[in-house]
Write a protein that holds these residues in place. Structure first.
Motif, short mmCIF file in Angstrom:
data_model
loop_
_atom_site.label_atom_id
_atom_site.label_comp_id
_atom_site.label_asym_id
_atom_site.label_seq_id
_atom_site.Cartn_x
_atom_site.Cartn_y
_atom_site.Cartn_z
N ASN A 260 3.58 1.71 -1.40
CA ASN A 260 4.24 1.92 -2.70
C ASN A 260 3.44 2.88 -3.57
O ASN A 260 3.98 3.47 -4.51
N ARG A 261 2.16 3.00 -3.27
CA ARG A 261 1.30 3.86 -4.12
C ARG A 261 1.80 5.30 -4.08
O ARG A 261 2.26 5.79 -3.07
N GLY A 262 1.63 5.96 -5.22
CA GLY A 262 2.23 7.27 -5.39
C GLY A 262 3.56 7.17 -6.12
O GLY A 262 4.01 8.12 -6.74
N ARG A 263 4.19 5.99 -6.00
CA ARG A 263 5.40 5.70 -6.76
C ARG A 263 5.18 4.52 -7.71
O ARG A 263 5.67 4.54 -8.84
N ASP B 124 0.82 -1.21 0.00
CA ASP B 124 0.00 0.00 0.00
C ASP B 124 0.85 1.26 0.00
O ASP B 124 0.51 2.25 -0.65
N GLU C 109 1.82 2.45 -8.79
CA GLU C 109 0.38 2.33 -8.60
C GLU C 109 -0.07 0.87 -8.70
O GLU C 109 0.68 0.02 -9.19
N ARG C 110 -1.27 0.62 -8.25
CA ARG C 110 -1.72 -0.77 -8.14
C ARG C 110 -1.72 -1.53 -9.46
O ARG C 110 -1.33 -2.71 -9.49
N GLU D 265 0.37 -1.16 -11.84
CA GLU D 265 1.78 -1.45 -12.05
C GLU D 265 2.26 -2.53 -11.08
O GLU D 265 3.09 -3.38 -11.44
N GLN D 266 1.77 -2.49 -9.86
CA GLN D 266 2.11 -3.53 -8.89
C GLN D 266 1.70 -4.91 -9.40
O GLN D 266 2.47 -5.88 -9.31
#
Length: 613
Positions: free
Chosen positions: A355-358, A353, A360-361, A363-364
């Motif tokens: 990681n978001r902002g760098r 969670d 995004e889901r 991309e995850q």
């Protein structure tokens, strides 16, 4: 474990009671956390008349060794002295029992569960608590009542046995320096994740009882320093069978895959209960309710403004499923830990969670579909762990023939308990402790001609990116030859001056290996090299004109005054960051061209680079 009862008012048991009280008080003192249990002369005291007429349970490593844990069980015979009665007052105490359809003559009291610090990770508290409950049931109790602290999660610990908090009873108690509440256990509806263990110990209790004279609590075993005389190590908590000890010992050799249990499946449930009863579990970690709160607030951060809204969202998420049944239990045989986790997709949503902002889901999810190969798990171990933490790759192939030695501990994230273990196994275990659903294949014989095809294209599937961090020139070139033929990008960190090397064979199928630094040299030219030839080839690969002054000065000393290439943990950690950044960009289709790139921290942090005036 042993159990014994001290008769009410037994004058001959006064010495034994005194030693029990000293043992309890010293542990409760907890290095000064509860100063009221220390006497003016430096001793320890926990005077309670309730000790006479109660059952006492002692846990040790061996029958004649230092007591490591203790719990008390009081019967209705001494009900007038119950701690809970004193805490609530007689009238409120009896009212609570009536509200639950209970009478004073059928309610036992559970109290004074204490465990030495060095034994708290061994599961002794679980077994002592289960033993006391089993004894109460065996003795005919319809219910158990007791006080429970909250600062260390003791209340949550008791809930896992089926105890439930009595509303409106929580308050701060000065002597314990924490909030305390009353908790109640009903024998007719025990619940709790340890119900199987309790049932097992009901059969054990009669044979584990001894007389007070046989208790073996001589003064030497409860000396105030609290240091056990007997320090023979044990891997798992009682009850332990010889077979269980051998299984855990065997697991330290090459076991690296966790076992996942879904209690919604009958087969998994049976295996789970058998595991709990096996004696192999050293520690049970169950934070599922906290994980559920993280889950609902990760989806809707605005919920954090209302604890009530969070709890409603958690209840909706559970949808009637008992928390113990929700999600997955991951068993790690090499450590003896059993960990309760959210279901895979929910776990990964929460774990990444931040990681978001760098990243995004979407991309995850894309990154988790990628398979990464890593050759060389010394420097490469930092890349492997960084990839796992950041979610770069959902599948991995790890190759290294070497085992961990003492000199590796200056740069590898490992402990002395890993010495002699293959580096692939160490890395795989650590990655799977971050995410137990990762798909990991290991090649503990290293990358060889025999395993090359399987590593690149076989096994569970072909790799999408190669991280090359080995020390053998032949393997370094042979791996690139195969990667170029298959169109697989390669990244490498050289652990000197922050050198990152990128070769985009996926975009440039005719690109010369290692940017042409070796000319027309092939892997076939690099077999049977002498030590001096190996050093010369590696220096050519990393461009000897650009290495750091420290490495340049060290190279002539390798094999004479230096045992091998100098490497530091800080450089290895930086390499993990650099390879992760490059891999993430490559796998997401972002710009990351082939080339050599330096992140020389000495230059980048020199005085003339400061941004301050």
């Amino acid at each position: 474990m042993s159990a014994f009862r001290i008769a009410p008012g037994d004058p001959e048991a006064a010495g034994l009671v005194g030693r029990i009280r000293e043992l309890r008080a010293r542990i409760l003192f907890d290095r000064g956390r509860r100063p009221d249990f220390r006497t003016a002369d430096g001793g320890y005291a926990d005077e309670q008349e309730l000790d006479f007429g109660a059952w006492h349970f002692i846990g040790r490593r061996e029958t004649d060794s230092h007591p490591l844990g203790y719990v008390r069980l009081s019967t209705p015979e001494t009900g007038e002295l119950f701690q809970t009665r004193s805490y609530l007052g007689a009238e409120r105490y009896e009212e609570v029992l009536r509200e639950h359809g209970l009478g004073v003559a059928e309610t036992f009291e559970h109290s004074r569960l204490v465990v030495e610090h060095q034994a708290r990770k061994l599961g002794l508290g679980v077994h002592l608590n289960a033993f006391a409950i089993a004894a109460a049931r065996c003795l005919g109790a319809k219910a158990m009542i007791g006080t429970s602290g909250t600062a260390d999660g003791q209340d949550r610990f008791h809930e896992r046995f089926g105890f439930r908090p009595v509303p409106g009873t929580r308050r701060y108690v000065e002597r314990y320096t924490e909030d305390v509440m009353i908790m109640l256990y009903r024998a007719a509806a025990p619940g709790g994740e340890y119900s199987g263990l309790v049932e097992q110990l009901e059969d054990v209790f009669p044979s584990a009882t001894v007389s007070a004279r046989q208790a073996g609590l001589d003064a030497a075993l409860v000396e105030s320093q609290g240091q056990p005389r007997e320090t023979k190590p044990r891997r798992s908590a009682a009850p332990v069978t010889e077979a269980a000890v051998h299984r855990i010992a065997d697991a330290t050799d090459d076991c690296w895959q966790p076992v996942l249990h879904d209690l919604g499946r009958d087969e998994d449930r049976r295996a789970f209960e058998a595991l709990l009863d096996s004696g192999e579990v050293r520690q049970v970690m169950d934070t599922i309710e906290d994980q559920l709160r993280e889950l609902v607030t990760s989806r809707e951060p605005v919920l954090r403004t209302s604890p009530e809204a969070v709890e409603r969202a958690v209840a909706e998420q559970l949808d009637g499923i008992a928390p113990r049944e929700y999600g997955t239990w991951a068993w790690y045989p090499w450590s003896g830990r059993l960990v309760h986790l959210l279901p895979r997709e929910e776990f990964r949503l929460v774990r990444t969670d931040r990681n978001r902002g760098r990243i995004e889901r979407p991309e995850q999810r894309r990154l988790l579909r990628q398979r990464v190969g890593i050759i060389g798990l010394s420097v490469g171990s930092s890349a492997a762990l960084t990839f796992a933490m950041e979610g770069i790759g959902g599948a991995f192939k790890l190759a290294d023939f070497d085992t961990l030695s003492v000199s590796n501990l200056n740069r590898l994230r490992a402990g002395v308990h890993h010495l002699g273990l293959n580096k692939c196994v160490i890395a795989a275990r650590q990655m799977l402790e971050i995410d137990p659903w990762l798909d990991i294949e290991i090649y503990p014989g290293g990358l060889t001609d025999d395993t090359m095809d399987e590593f690149f294209t076989g096994g569970a599937g072909p790799i999408d990116l190669l991280v090359e961090e080995c020390d053998t020139p032949y393997v370094k070139v042979a791996a690139r030859e195969r990667a170029r033929a298959l169109g697989i990008p390669v990244v490498m960190d050289a652990n000197d001056r922050g050198l990152l090397d990128v070769e985009r064979f996926d975009l440039e199928p005719d690109r010369p290996l290692l940017h042409g630094l070796l000319g027309d040299t092939t892997s076939g030219d690099l077999t049977d090299l002498t030590f001096e030839e190996t050093v010369d080839v590696i220096l050519t690969m990393v461009d000897r004109e650009r290495i750091s002054p420290e490495l340049a000065a060290a190279v002539p000393q390798i094999g004479t005054t230096l045992s091998s290439w100098p490497q530091l943990a800080s450089g290895v950690a930086l390499g993990g960051a650099l390879t992760a950044e490059a891999a993430r960009r490559i796998l997401l289709g972002r710009p990351r061209p082939s080339g050599r790139f330096y992140t020389d921290l000495e230059l980048l942090t020199s005085a003339d680079r400061s941004t301050l005036a």
